[in-house]
Motif scaffolding. Structure first.
Motif, PDB file in Angstrom:
ATOM      1  N   ILE A  25       7.985   2.436  -1.999  1.00 40.31           N
ATOM      2  CA  ILE A  25       7.467   2.856  -1.018  1.00 40.31           C
ATOM      3  C   ILE A  25       7.063   1.738  -0.010  1.00 40.31           C
ATOM      4  CG2 ILE A  25       6.471   5.127  -1.575  1.00 40.31           C
ATOM      5  CD1 ILE A  25       3.788   3.727  -2.098  1.00 40.31           C
ATOM      6  N   ASP A  26       6.712   1.868   1.112  1.00 42.90           N
ATOM      7  CA  ASP A  26       6.640   0.783   2.205  1.00 42.90           C
ATOM      8  C   ASP A  26       5.349   1.205   2.937  1.00 42.90           C
ATOM      9  OD1 ASP A  26       6.274  -1.414   3.672  1.00 42.90           O
ATOM     10  OD2 ASP A  26       8.034  -1.316   4.884  1.00 42.90           O
ATOM     11  N   PRO A  27       4.013   0.723   2.590  1.00 42.93           N
ATOM     12  CA  PRO A  27       2.863   1.043   3.307  1.00 42.93           C
ATOM     13  C   PRO A  27       2.757   0.186   4.822  1.00 42.93           C
ATOM     14  CG  PRO A  27       2.637  -1.156   1.966  1.00 42.93           C
ATOM     15  CD  PRO A  27       3.657  -0.575   1.573  1.00 42.93           C
ATOM     16  N   GLY A  28       3.827  -0.590   5.030  1.00 41.55           N
ATOM     17  CA  GLY A  28       3.960  -1.021   6.350  1.00 41.55           C
ATOM     18  C   GLY A  28       2.540  -1.727   6.948  1.00 41.55           C
ATOM     19  N   ALA A  29       1.999  -1.425   8.166  1.00 39.15           N
ATOM     20  CA  ALA A  29       1.009  -1.985   8.699  1.00 39.15           C
ATOM     21  C   ALA A  29      -0.307  -1.098   8.361  1.00 39.15           C
ATOM     22  CB  ALA A  29       0.878  -1.906  10.162  1.00 39.15           C
ATOM     23  N   SER A  30      -0.301  -0.183   7.364  1.00 39.93           N
ATOM     24  CA  SER A  30      -1.608   0.577   6.980  1.00 39.93           C
ATOM     25  C   SER A  30      -1.608   0.837   5.497  1.00 39.93           C
ATOM     26  CB  SER A  30      -1.188   2.194   7.618  1.00 39.93           C
ATOM     27  OG  SER A  30      -2.186   2.853   7.416  1.00 39.93           O
ATOM     28  N   PHE A  31      -1.551   1.799   4.869  1.00 38.78           N
ATOM     29  CA  PHE A  31      -1.621   1.990   3.471  1.00 38.78           C
ATOM     30  C   PHE A  31      -1.169   3.431   3.123  1.00 38.78           C
ATOM     31  CE2 PHE A  31      -5.821   3.828   4.996  1.00 38.78           C
ATOM     32  CZ  PHE A  31      -6.068   4.790   4.018  1.00 38.78           C
ATOM     33  N   GLY A  49      -7.628   8.474 -11.200  1.00 35.39           N
ATOM     34  CA  GLY A  49      -8.062   8.650 -10.002  1.00 35.39           C
ATOM     35  C   GLY A  49      -6.975   8.488  -8.771  1.00 35.39           C
ATOM     36  N   THR A  50      -7.328   7.651  -7.809  1.00 32.92           N
ATOM     37  CA  THR A  50      -6.486   7.367  -6.767  1.00 32.92           C
ATOM     38  C   THR A  50      -6.608   5.808  -6.364  1.00 32.92           C
ATOM     39  OG1 THR A  50      -7.963   8.089  -4.850  1.00 32.92           O
ATOM     40  CG2 THR A  50      -6.007   9.639  -5.855  1.00 32.92           C
ATOM     41  N   ILE A  51      -5.530   5.172  -5.943  1.00 29.03           N
ATOM     42  CA  ILE A  51      -5.621   3.967  -5.406  1.00 29.03           C
ATOM     43  C   ILE A  51      -4.950   3.764  -3.815  1.00 29.03           C
ATOM     44  CG2 ILE A  51      -5.619   2.721  -7.711  1.00 29.03           C
ATOM     45  CD1 ILE A  51      -2.772   1.982  -6.987  1.00 29.03           C
ATOM     46  N   ASP A  52      -5.425   2.847  -3.095  1.00 29.91           N
ATOM     47  CA  ASP A  52      -4.606   2.875  -1.939  1.00 29.91           C
ATOM     48  C   ASP A  52      -3.655   1.696  -1.947  1.00 29.91           C
ATOM     49  OD1 ASP A  52      -5.669   4.843  -0.715  1.00 29.91           O
ATOM     50  OD2 ASP A  52      -7.369   3.819   0.270  1.00 29.91           O
ATOM     51  N   TYR A  53      -2.374   1.598  -1.749  1.00 28.59           N
ATOM     52  CA  TYR A  53      -1.460   0.482  -1.573  1.00 28.59           C
ATOM     53  C   TYR A  53      -1.499   0.014  -0.305  1.00 28.59           C
ATOM     54  CZ  TYR A  53       2.976  -2.040  -2.676  1.00 28.59           C
ATOM     55  OH  TYR A  53       4.184  -2.864  -2.673  1.00 28.59           O
ATOM     56  N   LYS A  54      -1.993  -1.196  -0.033  1.00 30.39           N
ATOM     57  CA  LYS A  54      -2.260  -1.594   1.033  1.00 30.39           C
ATOM     58  C   LYS A  54      -1.007  -2.639   1.705  1.00 30.39           C
ATOM     59  CE  LYS A  54      -6.683  -0.475   1.581  1.00 30.39           C
ATOM     60  NZ  LYS A  54      -7.182   0.515   2.659  1.00 30.39           N
ATOM     61  N   GLY A  55      -0.528  -2.515   3.081  1.00 26.70           N
ATOM     62  CA  GLY A  55       0.174  -3.331   3.647  1.00 26.70           C
ATOM     63  C   GLY A  55      -0.241  -4.587   4.331  1.00 26.70           C
ATOM     64  N   THR A  56      -0.145  -4.472   5.568  1.00 29.56           N
ATOM     65  CA  THR A  56      -0.715  -5.542   6.378  1.00 29.56           C
ATOM     66  C   THR A  56      -2.198  -5.207   7.128  1.00 29.56           C
ATOM     67  OG1 THR A  56       0.634  -5.216   8.176  1.00 29.56           O
ATOM     68  CG2 THR A  56       1.396  -6.837   6.615  1.00 29.56           C
ATOM     69  N   LEU A  57      -2.688  -4.285   6.881  1.00 31.55           N
ATOM     70  CA  LEU A  57      -3.941  -3.546   7.260  1.00 31.55           C
ATOM     71  C   LEU A  57      -5.087  -4.700   6.940  1.00 31.55           C
ATOM     72  CD1 LEU A  57      -5.325  -1.339   8.533  1.00 31.55           C
ATOM     73  CD2 LEU A  57      -5.986  -0.473   6.297  1.00 31.55           C
ATOM     74  N   ALA A  60      -3.659  -9.922   2.683  1.00 35.51           N
ATOM     75  CA  ALA A  60      -3.445 -10.049   1.232  1.00 35.51           C
ATOM     76  C   ALA A  60      -3.873 -11.510   0.859  1.00 35.51           C
ATOM     77  CB  ALA A  60      -1.961  -9.616   0.936  1.00 35.51           C
ATOM     78  N   SER A  61      -4.130 -11.438  -0.390  1.00 36.40           N
ATOM     79  CA  SER A  61      -4.352 -12.933  -1.110  1.00 36.40           C
ATOM     80  C   SER A  61      -3.058 -13.662  -1.306  1.00 36.40           C
ATOM     81  CB  SER A  61      -4.935 -12.765  -2.455  1.00 36.40           C
ATOM     82  OG  SER A  61      -5.085 -14.022  -3.198  1.00 36.40           O
ATOM     83  N   GLU A  62      -2.109 -12.732  -1.908  1.00 40.46           N
ATOM     84  CA  GLU A  62      -0.776 -13.474  -2.103  1.00 40.46           C
ATOM     85  C   GLU A  62       0.350 -12.561  -1.640  1.00 40.46           C
ATOM     86  OE1 GLU A  62       0.437 -16.125  -3.754  1.00 40.46           O
ATOM     87  OE2 GLU A  62       2.515 -15.784  -3.985  1.00 40.46           O
ATOM     88  N   GLY A  63       1.450 -13.075  -0.660  1.00 39.62           N
ATOM     89  CA  GLY A  63       2.333 -12.088  -0.032  1.00 39.62           C
ATOM     90  C   GLY A  63       1.818 -11.322   1.054  1.00 39.62           C
ATOM     91  N   SER A  64       2.283 -10.089   1.130  1.00 37.93           N
ATOM     92  CA  SER A  64       1.876  -9.312   2.426  1.00 37.93           C
ATOM     93  C   SER A  64       1.374  -8.029   1.664  1.00 37.93           C
ATOM     94  CB  SER A  64       2.673  -8.810   3.044  1.00 37.93           C
ATOM     95  OG  SER A  64       4.050  -8.277   2.535  1.00 37.93           O
ATOM     96  N   ARG A  65       1.278  -7.731   0.388  1.00 41.31           N
ATOM     97  CA  ARG A  65       0.827  -6.321  -0.171  1.00 41.31           C
ATOM     98  C   ARG A  65      -0.503  -6.724  -1.077  1.00 41.31           C
ATOM     99  NH1 ARG A  65       6.320  -3.088  -0.664  1.00 41.31           N
ATOM    100  NH2 ARG A  65       6.712  -2.917   1.721  1.00 41.31           N
ATOM    101  N   SER A  66      -1.454  -5.527  -1.200  1.00 39.15           N
ATOM    102  CA  SER A  66      -2.477  -5.784  -2.142  1.00 39.15           C
ATOM    103  C   SER A  66      -2.836  -4.393  -2.493  1.00 39.15           C
ATOM    104  CB  SER A  66      -3.578  -6.853  -1.679  1.00 39.15           C
ATOM    105  OG  SER A  66      -4.192  -6.010  -0.752  1.00 39.15           O
ATOM    106  N   LEU A  67      -3.859  -4.159  -3.266  1.00 38.15           N
ATOM    107  CA  LEU A  67      -4.678  -2.864  -3.793  1.00 38.15           C
ATOM    108  C   LEU A  67      -6.055  -2.864  -3.380  1.00 38.15           C
ATOM    109  CD1 LEU A  67      -3.221  -2.283  -7.115  1.00 38.15           C
ATOM    110  CD2 LEU A  67      -1.940  -1.902  -4.994  1.00 38.15           C
ATOM    111  N   ASP A  68      -6.358  -1.511  -3.031  1.00 35.40           N
ATOM    112  CA  ASP A  68      -7.762  -1.099  -3.136  1.00 35.40           C
ATOM    113  C   ASP A  68      -7.796  -0.024  -4.453  1.00 35.40           C
ATOM    114  OD1 ASP A  68     -10.076   0.125  -2.823  1.00 35.40           O
ATOM    115  OD2 ASP A  68     -10.127   0.418  -0.653  1.00 35.40           O
ATOM    116  N   LEU A  69      -8.612  -0.307  -5.220  1.00 37.38           N
ATOM    117  CA  LEU A  69      -8.745   0.175  -6.479  1.00 37.38           C
ATOM    118  C   LEU A  69      -9.480   1.687  -6.259  1.00 37.38           C
ATOM    119  CD1 LEU A  69      -9.273  -2.634  -9.103  1.00 37.38           C
ATOM    120  CD2 LEU A  69      -6.898  -1.303  -8.517  1.00 37.38           C
ATOM    121  N   SER A  70      -9.989   1.868  -5.160  1.00 38.63           N
ATOM    122  CA  SER A  70     -10.437   3.012  -4.774  1.00 38.63           C
ATOM    123  C   SER A  70      -9.669   3.777  -3.782  1.00 38.63           C
ATOM    124  CB  SER A  70     -12.047   3.062  -4.263  1.00 38.63           C
ATOM    125  OG  SER A  70     -12.704   2.389  -5.533  1.00 38.63           O
TER     126      SER A  70
END
Length: 204
Positions: A25-31, A49-57, A60-70
């Motif tokens: 999937i592609d979170p794009g500019a949101s999540f 539970g649920t996590i949020d897969y972040k795009g460029t919202l 990021a520390s590395e690359g362009s994607r990261s996670l919100d663990l909540s």
């Protein structure tokens, strides 16, 4: 003509897709919210539970994607990899936090090999464009031939700890890597041995 000498090489990262850059999937500019059991992020499974897969919202520390663990609630993510029983491994990762709402202190837990450690991040003064990522590390000893590394949120919020740039390496000495020795050095060594051999013969 060349010979070989050895030099240390960097230990390999045992984690696949540690910066979460590849997914189905592609979170794009949101999540995009992902629920327990999801394997949409290559190499990883949402463990609870649920996590949020972040795009460029946010940054990021590395690359362009990261996670919100909540996501909608505290969530977690995990990956299983091969290990050697009794071997010590080092987990490194980058930690920040969702600045959208409270709590200011974002808490999370990392676990592997039957042990765990808790980490926290203070979002005071941080923003989506200035996340303030911090590098964290933690060591564990493997108790099985496969080990599951898991990160979970302890923040009791839908705005939790942010995770990126995960790595696991074995702390044992890595195998040496051969490099060539110039042939001129070998010629000098050979001449030296011949001279020494001739001198010993004359003495005898």
């Amino acid at each position: 003509m060349s010979a070989l000498i050895v030099t240390p090489v960097q230990a390999a990262n045992l984690i696949q897709n540690g910066s979460f850059e590849t997914a189905t999937i592609d979170p794009g500019a949101s999540f995009i919210g992902l629920y327990a059991g999801s394997t949409a992020i290559t190499g990883w499974t949402v463990s609870q539970g649920t996590i949020d897969y972040k795009g460029t919202l946010w940054q990021a520390s590395e690359g362009s994607r990261s996670l919100d663990l909540s996501g909608g609630n505290d969530g977690g993510i995990q990956q299983t990899f091969n290990t050697t029983v009794g071997e010590t491994y080092r987990v490194t990762f980058d930690l920040a936090g969702n600045t959208f709402t409270s709590p200011t202190i974002k808490d999370m837990r990392v676990s592997a090999g039957g042990s765990s450690a808790d980490f926290s991040f203070d979002t005071t003064g941080k923003s989506n464009s200035n996340m303030g990522w911090l590098s964290k590390s933690w060591d564990f000893t493997a108790n099985s031939t496969t080990t599951t590394l898991e990160f979970i949120s302890l923040s009791n919020s839908f705005a939790g700890p942010a995770l990126d740039n995960v790595s696991v390496i074995a702390l044992s000495s890595p195998p040496p890597s051969p490099i060539p020795v110039p042939s001129s050095v070998l010629v000098l060594l050979s001449l030296g041995l011949l001279v020494i051999g001739s001198a010993l013969k004359r003495q005898s």
